[in-house]
Scaffold this motif. Structure first.
Motif, PDB file in Angstrom:
ATOM      1  N   LEU A 230       0.836  -1.194   0.000  1.00 34.03           N
ATOM      2  CA  LEU A 230       0.000   0.000   0.000  1.00 34.03           C
ATOM      3  C   LEU A 230       0.875   1.250   0.000  1.00 34.03           C
ATOM      4  O   LEU A 230       1.973   1.243   0.564  1.00 34.03           O
ATOM      5  CB  LEU A 230      -0.916   0.003   1.225  1.00 34.03           C
ATOM      6  N   PRO A 231       0.390   2.345  -0.603  1.00 34.52           N
ATOM      7  CA  PRO A 231       1.196   3.574  -0.677  1.00 34.52           C
ATOM      8  C   PRO A 231       1.621   4.073   0.701  1.00 34.52           C
ATOM      9  O   PRO A 231       0.949   3.820   1.709  1.00 34.52           O
ATOM     10  CB  PRO A 231       0.255   4.574  -1.361  1.00 34.52           C
ATOM     11  N   GLU A 232       2.727   4.784   0.727  1.00 33.25           N
ATOM     12  CA  GLU A 232       3.243   5.327   1.982  1.00 33.25           C
ATOM     13  C   GLU A 232       2.225   6.286   2.598  1.00 33.25           C
ATOM     14  O   GLU A 232       1.623   7.105   1.910  1.00 33.25           O
ATOM     15  CB  GLU A 232       4.559   6.060   1.716  1.00 33.25           C
ATOM     16  N   GLY A 233       2.049   6.171   3.888  1.00 33.06           N
ATOM     17  CA  GLY A 233       1.078   7.010   4.600  1.00 33.06           C
ATOM     18  C   GLY A 233      -0.262   6.331   4.804  1.00 33.06           C
ATOM     19  O   GLY A 233      -1.004   6.685   5.724  1.00 33.06           O
ATOM     20  N   GLU A 234      -0.595   5.349   3.973  1.00 35.83           N
ATOM     21  CA  GLU A 234      -1.842   4.598   4.140  1.00 35.83           C
ATOM     22  C   GLU A 234      -1.574   3.451   5.114  1.00 35.83           C
ATOM     23  O   GLU A 234      -1.286   2.324   4.719  1.00 35.83           O
ATOM     24  CB  GLU A 234      -2.350   4.087   2.796  1.00 35.83           C
ATOM     25  N   ASN A 235      -1.667   3.773   6.386  1.00 32.49           N
ATOM     26  CA  ASN A 235      -1.155   2.870   7.422  1.00 32.49           C
ATOM     27  C   ASN A 235      -2.204   2.056   8.158  1.00 32.49           C
ATOM     28  O   ASN A 235      -1.854   1.146   8.907  1.00 32.49           O
ATOM     29  CB  ASN A 235      -0.342   3.677   8.438  1.00 32.49           C
ATOM     30  N   VAL A 236      -3.489   2.388   8.020  1.00 33.67           N
ATOM     31  CA  VAL A 236      -4.529   1.687   8.784  1.00 33.67           C
ATOM     32  C   VAL A 236      -5.338   0.805   7.841  1.00 33.67           C
ATOM     33  O   VAL A 236      -6.001   1.303   6.923  1.00 33.67           O
ATOM     34  CB  VAL A 236      -5.461   2.685   9.498  1.00 33.67           C
ATOM     35  N   VAL A 237      -5.286  -0.505   8.080  1.00 35.80           N
ATOM     36  CA  VAL A 237      -5.988  -1.463   7.228  1.00 35.80           C
ATOM     37  C   VAL A 237      -7.059  -2.158   8.070  1.00 35.80           C
ATOM     38  O   VAL A 237      -6.748  -3.006   8.914  1.00 35.80           O
ATOM     39  CB  VAL A 237      -5.015  -2.502   6.628  1.00 35.80           C
ATOM     40  N   GLY A 238      -8.318  -1.789   7.856  1.00 32.54           N
ATOM     41  CA  GLY A 238      -9.426  -2.377   8.606  1.00 32.54           C
ATOM     42  C   GLY A 238      -9.897  -3.671   7.965  1.00 32.54           C
ATOM     43  O   GLY A 238     -10.423  -3.661   6.848  1.00 32.54           O
ATOM     44  N   ILE A 239      -9.685  -4.778   8.658  1.00 26.25           N
ATOM     45  CA  ILE A 239     -10.100  -6.104   8.159  1.00 26.25           C
ATOM     46  C   ILE A 239     -11.231  -6.603   9.049  1.00 26.25           C
ATOM     47  O   ILE A 239     -11.013  -6.872  10.241  1.00 26.25           O
ATOM     48  CB  ILE A 239      -8.920  -7.100   8.173  1.00 26.25           C
TER      49      ILE A 239
END
Length: 514
Positions: A230-239
């Motif tokens: 994922l691109p830099e800065g997109e740090n929160v991945v809600g699963i």
């Protein structure tokens, strides 16, 4: 650092039985107990037990690097308590690890957020209270039934004191924005939004065992590489997915649990961490408000409420169920059977059984043959329920009276909770004072054996007093001499032991030894 916020929904509806028109007014029990017991036990054995045990093992094996959250509806907790109490033990053990967070949601898993504000608030508080009783946690993050959310719902959730809410990361609300940031509610900036990445979530929950899928078979390292890319800065991945996906929708033979067991170690090697929703909100600030004018949900391709309120039958049932007069009477009622039936009839599943949509994956209608069959059966049950409510509070009772009754009941509940807190505080204070009083006699510096002198010190004056009173009438001429010792007897404990009282105090323990 990329952070995976993993969350599981635990919800099973209370299945209704076949209910005919002629049963209205005569039969007030609406549930298929055999089906309810069968379904919850099957889910527990095939999915819930192995999945929860695997998560316990993952936490122990990885030094608490694995974090997870659960949202459990109140009606599902009732089923679990009745038919699968072992599951509560597993959830309790998970809660004790400190790596698990429990979220709040409407008790009924219903549509009250779209139907009635007072009821929505009341049942959310009841579910949060039950979570506190069972697992010792006060939920700080909210998750609505089927992830239903819009700006108005967000404002209500913020007013209830929650810090965050879980939201579906649907394309039509995000536009060009990414679901991998934290956003704030457009109507109340106090509330933060954690968005679900539906693609990465459905890769596990829906497509994991699909042999026709281009990415089949899905391995843990491959899935984590998508997160890491994922691109830099997109740090929160809600699963987010149903817990039943692990072992039930995706069978244990597909090695779904082995996939999950491999995630923490591989994630650590790739610089990816797991965190609970509260931890995510503590470390990440909202980047901007996210406006959601119309309700969004995680259902079907449209990600809206059309699967629950998309046709005339569903809207007719919804309007009758959440009629203002009906809800006011139910909230004013203290009848436990009425409240229990009300919770169970609100579940979103009752409305989904009536859908006429073709979602491409087949529709589970429970015991019903068609959407019309589901509508007829539900409306027969709802008709009997509404009749019982009207018998309790006839139409002659005006809404103003009901509102004042409900307000009275709500105020009484608040007063009782305040008094309970005050009583528990006073009890704790009394206990503390009692323990201090018990320790006080043991503290004198002059007597190392203070514990043995407690009883004698009290008994000695009692024995002295009796002979003194008898001695006074015998020696009348020597009243002045008798008066002198009486005055000296009071300060005797302070000076050195000069007279008999101290000797009597020493002999006092003898009756104790006997």
């Amino acid at each position: 650092m990329k952070t995976i916020c993993l969350y599981f929904e635990i919800h099973q509806p209370i299945h209704l039985k076949r209910y005919r028109f002629f049963d209205i007014g005569t039969d007030h029990y609406y549930y298929d107990d055999y089906e309810n017991e069968r379904v919850i036990n099957e889910l527990f054995e095939k999915s819930y037990r192995p999945a929860l045990q695997t998560m316990l093992d993952m936490i122990e094996e990885n030094g608490k690097a694995f974090k997870v959250a659960f949202s459990i509806s109140g009606v599902s907790l009732e089923l679990i308590e009745q038919y699968a109490p072992e599951m509560l033990d597993l959830l309790g053990r998970l809660a004790a690890t400190g790596c698990v967070e429990f979220l709040a949601e409407p008790y009924s898993h219903g549509l009250s957020s779209l139907g009635n504000v007072d009821n929505f608030i009341a049942e959310t508080k009841r579910q949060a209270k039950k979570i506190k009783q069972l697992f010792g946690q006060s939920p700080k993050v909210f998750r609505n039934s089927s992830l239903i959310y819009d700006d108005e719902i967000g404002a209500m959730v913020a007013d209830m004191g929650f810090k965050g809410v879980m939201v579906e990361g649907a394309k039509h609300i995000l536009g060009w924005k990414s679901p991998h940031y934290i956003y704030s509610c457009a109507q109340d900036a106090r509330l933060s939004l954690i968005l679900r990445d539906y693609k990465l979530s459905d890769d596990i929950g829906l497509r994991f065992n699909d042999a026709s899928w281009s990415e089949y078979p899905l391995m843990a390292d491959k899935w984590l590489s998508w997160v890491a890319a994922l691109p830099e800065g997109e740090n929160v991945v809600g699963i987010m997915m149903e817990l039943a996906a692990l072992g039930y929708y995706q069978p244990l033979g597909s090695h779904i649990l082995d996939f999950f067991r491999a995630l923490p170690k591989l994630a650590g090697q790739m610089g990816i961490q797991f965190a609970t929703p509260s931890e995510v909100l503590a470390k990440n600030k909202p980047v901007s408000p996210l406006e959601v004018i119309y309700p969004v949900s995680w259902n079907d391709e449209e990600r809206d409420t059309s699967s629950m309120l998309g046709n005339g039958m569903q809207r007719e049932a919804f309007n009758k169920l959440y009629d203002e007069n009906t809800v006011g009477r139910i909230l004013a009622s203290r009848d436990r059977r009425i409240q229990q039936d009300w919770d169970r009839l609100q579940a979103t599943d009752n409305f989904r059984f009536m859908t006429t949509k073709n979602n491409g994956m087949g529709t589970n209608r429970g015991i019903y043959d068609s959407e019309y069959d589901a509508f007829t059966n539900y409306m027969n049950i709802l008709g009997d329920f509404l009749k019982r409510v009207k018998d309790m509070y006839p139409d002659t009772v005006e809404n103003d009276e009901l509102n004042s009754l409900y307000t009275q009941i709500a105020n009484m509940g608040e007063e009782l909770s305040v008094k309970d807190n005050e009583i528990s505080r006073l009890r704790a204070r009394l206990k503390k004072l009692g323990s201090e009083e018990e320790e006080a006699p043991d503290s004198p510096k002059s007597s190392p054996k203070g514990k043995n002198l407690k009883a004698p010190a009290k008994k000695a004056p009692a024995k002295k007093a009796e002979p003194k009173k008898k001695a006074e009438p015998k020696a009348k001429p020597a009243t002045k001499k008798a008066a002198a010792p009486a005055k000296k007897a009071e300060p005797k404990p302070k000076p050195a032991p000069k007279k008999a009282p101290v000797k009597k105090a020493k002999t006092a323990p003898k009756p104790k030894a006997k």
